[in-house]
Design a protein around this motif. Structure first.
Motif, mmCIF file in Angstrom:
data_model
loop_
_atom_site.group_PDB
_atom_site.id
_atom_site.type_symbol
_atom_site.label_atom_id
_atom_site.label_comp_id
_atom_site.label_asym_id
_atom_site.label_seq_id
_atom_site.Cartn_x
_atom_site.Cartn_y
_atom_site.Cartn_z
ATOM 1 N N PRO A 37 0.828 -1.215 0.000
ATOM 2 C CA PRO A 37 0.000 0.000 0.000
ATOM 3 C C PRO A 37 0.857 1.258 0.000
ATOM 4 O O PRO A 37 1.815 1.367 0.782
ATOM 5 N N LEU A 38 0.515 2.210 -0.855
ATOM 6 C CA LEU A 38 1.297 3.430 -1.004
ATOM 7 C C LEU A 38 0.860 4.492 0.005
ATOM 8 O O LEU A 38 -0.248 4.424 0.556
ATOM 9 N N PRO A 39 1.710 5.499 0.241
ATOM 10 C CA PRO A 39 1.361 6.559 1.195
ATOM 11 C C PRO A 39 0.254 7.458 0.666
ATOM 12 O O PRO A 39 -0.157 7.354 -0.492
ATOM 13 N N ALA A 40 -0.226 8.343 1.520
ATOM 14 C CA ALA A 40 -1.307 9.251 1.146
ATOM 15 C C ALA A 40 -0.864 10.279 0.118
ATOM 16 O O ALA A 40 -1.681 10.762 -0.678
ATOM 17 N N ALA A 41 0.418 10.640 0.112
ATOM 18 C CA ALA A 41 0.920 11.700 -0.765
ATOM 19 C C ALA A 41 2.441 11.681 -0.760
ATOM 20 O O ALA A 41 3.070 10.961 0.031
ATOM 21 N N ALA A 42 3.019 12.497 -1.639
ATOM 22 C CA ALA A 42 4.465 12.666 -1.663
ATOM 23 C C ALA A 42 4.795 14.111 -1.990
ATOM 24 O O ALA A 42 4.064 14.774 -2.733
ATOM 25 N N VAL A 43 5.905 14.594 -1.430
ATOM 26 C CA VAL A 43 6.376 15.957 -1.647
ATOM 27 C C VAL A 43 7.780 15.874 -2.244
ATOM 28 O O VAL A 43 8.672 15.238 -1.675
ATOM 29 N N LEU A 44 7.966 16.528 -3.386
ATOM 30 C CA LEU A 44 9.237 16.493 -4.111
ATOM 31 C C LEU A 44 9.793 17.908 -4.189
ATOM 32 O O LEU A 44 9.222 18.776 -4.852
ATOM 33 N N ILE A 45 10.905 18.142 -3.522
ATOM 34 C CA ILE A 45 11.548 19.452 -3.473
ATOM 35 C C ILE A 45 12.736 19.441 -4.431
ATOM 36 O O ILE A 45 13.693 18.691 -4.235
ATOM 37 N N SER A 46 12.643 20.236 -5.496
ATOM 38 C CA SER A 46 13.720 20.280 -6.507
ATOM 39 C C SER A 46 14.208 18.885 -6.868
ATOM 40 O O SER A 46 15.406 18.593 -6.782
ATOM 41 N N PRO A 47 13.311 17.986 -7.278
ATOM 42 C CA PRO A 47 13.721 16.591 -7.472
ATOM 43 C C PRO A 47 14.675 16.411 -8.646
ATOM 44 O O PRO A 47 14.514 17.016 -9.705
ATOM 45 N N TRP A 48 15.666 15.555 -8.444
ATOM 46 C CA TRP A 48 16.615 15.179 -9.489
ATOM 47 C C TRP A 48 16.090 13.893 -10.118
ATOM 48 O O TRP A 48 16.258 12.811 -9.560
ATOM 49 N N THR A 49 15.421 13.993 -11.251
ATOM 50 C CA THR A 49 14.716 12.844 -11.811
ATOM 51 C C THR A 49 15.340 12.293 -13.075
ATOM 52 O O THR A 49 14.892 11.270 -13.582
ATOM 53 N N ASP A 50 16.378 12.936 -13.592
ATOM 54 C CA ASP A 50 17.020 12.507 -14.838
ATOM 55 C C ASP A 50 18.524 12.418 -14.620
ATOM 56 O O ASP A 50 19.232 13.425 -14.704
ATOM 57 N N LEU A 51 19.018 11.206 -14.341
ATOM 58 C CA LEU A 51 20.443 11.033 -14.082
ATOM 59 C C LEU A 51 21.262 10.858 -15.350
ATOM 60 O O LEU A 51 22.475 10.627 -15.284
ATOM 61 N N THR A 52 20.612 11.013 -16.521
ATOM 62 C CA THR A 52 21.391 11.149 -17.752
ATOM 63 C C THR A 52 21.797 12.605 -17.959
ATOM 64 O O THR A 52 22.542 12.914 -18.888
#
Length: 334
Positions: A181-196
């Motif tokens: 089961p996943l959490p209620a929500a998520a918070v992403l602060i300046s997320p680094w999502t592309d390691l290429t």
């Protein structure tokens, strides 16, 4: 990118302008000149912790050791309206080679107060000794450990900054694959999502970003993905299928080299029909939220996170009533 859930938050303070100026002229030149080697990686965490521990923590903040699922970390709790069952699992940033729960206390204690939640700051393993998938494995184990302790998923929120934002996303993807089961929500602060390191803003904001040199991103990406494809969805969630993830709040600065990373994850989330709120903060540096208490925009951003978390936990059916006597001792609910 334009959407009803997007907003541009204008720069308003002299403190923000001063922070930008200091980072641009004092911090970024040092980072740009530091030789990037495994030895430097090992020593950088100690140095970063030492500097950031100078940021004040309110005397009413209670800090206690934690070890959910066998992964070390620390609990932070403050505020008279702490909701007893609500937990924010926080994953620190630091390009996957520095940073710790200690380095981020100036932010995590404020998140505890704003979200009316216990914050569990995780001390996950990092390169050079522990590249991918060690941090992901630690985060998944810690989340499962919280569930094993009796915390309900609708009372849980995952948050992280920079590399920690990456880790929050890939952990939820892995948990979804496992049927957890996943959490209620998520918070992403300046997320680094592309390691290429292929985002448009890496080039467009190279000179405007007051903090991060491009070569540091490339070195950190190679160190973390060592032996694995950096475009893999569990390393670069910008290419992941986000279907089924909980509502997201994404915050980023307008001049960051990682702004494209934030915008790509927002676009990907919406294409997968994930509720996603996106806030762009004008001329704010990378993870400016750590300057809350000093920079008005940072304090406001933390309050926005608190409002989002409280709203989403309530919408998920989580606990909303607070008890002044709520305590956590050695990771167990009392």
């Amino acid at each position: 990118m334009h959407n009803n859930n997007d907003s541009l938050r204008p720069a308003i303070s002299w403190q923000g302008r001063l922070a930008n100026r200091l980072m641009r002229h004092l911090v970024k030149p040092v980072i740009a000149r530091v030789p990037l080697t495994p030895r430097v990686m090992r020593f950088s965490q100690l140095g970063f912790d030492t500097v950031t521990l100078a940021l004040p923590v309110h005397p009413d903040v209670h800090i206690a050791p934690a070890q959910p699922g066998g992964v070390p970390g620390e609990w932070l709790m403050t505020g008279r309206e702490l909701v007893s069952g609500r937990v924010l699992l926080y994953l620190h940033g630091g390009a996957y080679f520095f940073g710790s729960p200690r380095s981020h206390r100036a932010l995590t204690w404020r998140l505890s107060r704003a979200c009316r939640a216990r914050v569990l700051a995780l001390d996950y393993r990092q390169p050079p000794k522990w590249p991918y998938p060690a941090p992901l494995e630690d985060t998944v184990r810690a989340y499962q450990g919280l569930l094993a302790q009796g915390y309900r998923p609708e009372n849980l929120v995952i948050a992280g900054d920079s590399a920690g934002g990456n880790l929050a996303l890939v952990a939820m993807i892995r948990l979804r694959e496992m049927g957890v089961p996943l959490p209620a929500a998520a918070v992403l602060i300046s997320p680094w999502t592309d390691l290429t390191v292929s985002g448009q803003s890496v080039r467009d904001n190279a000179s405007a970003d007051p903090l991060i040199p491009e070569r540091t991103l490339r070195f950190a990406a190679a160190a973390y993905s060592r032996g694995s494809d950096p475009a893999s969805p569990l390393i670069s969630p910008a290419w992941a299928d986000l279907t089924g993830l909980p509502p997201l709040l994404v915050q980023a600065g307008s001049t960051e080299v990682l702004r494209s990373d934030a915008e790509r994850i927002v676009q990907q989330a919406r294409e997968c029909r994930v509720v996603c709120e996106y806030q762009v903060w004008e001329n704010m540096p990378h993870v400016f939220q750590a300057l809350a208490g000093w920079v008005p925009e940072a304090s406001l951003a933390v309050r926005e996170i608190g409002a989002f978390v409280r709203e989403r936990v309530a919408a998920a059916g989580g606990e909303v009533h607070w008890r002044a006597s709520a305590q956590v001792i050695r990771g167990r609910q009392r």
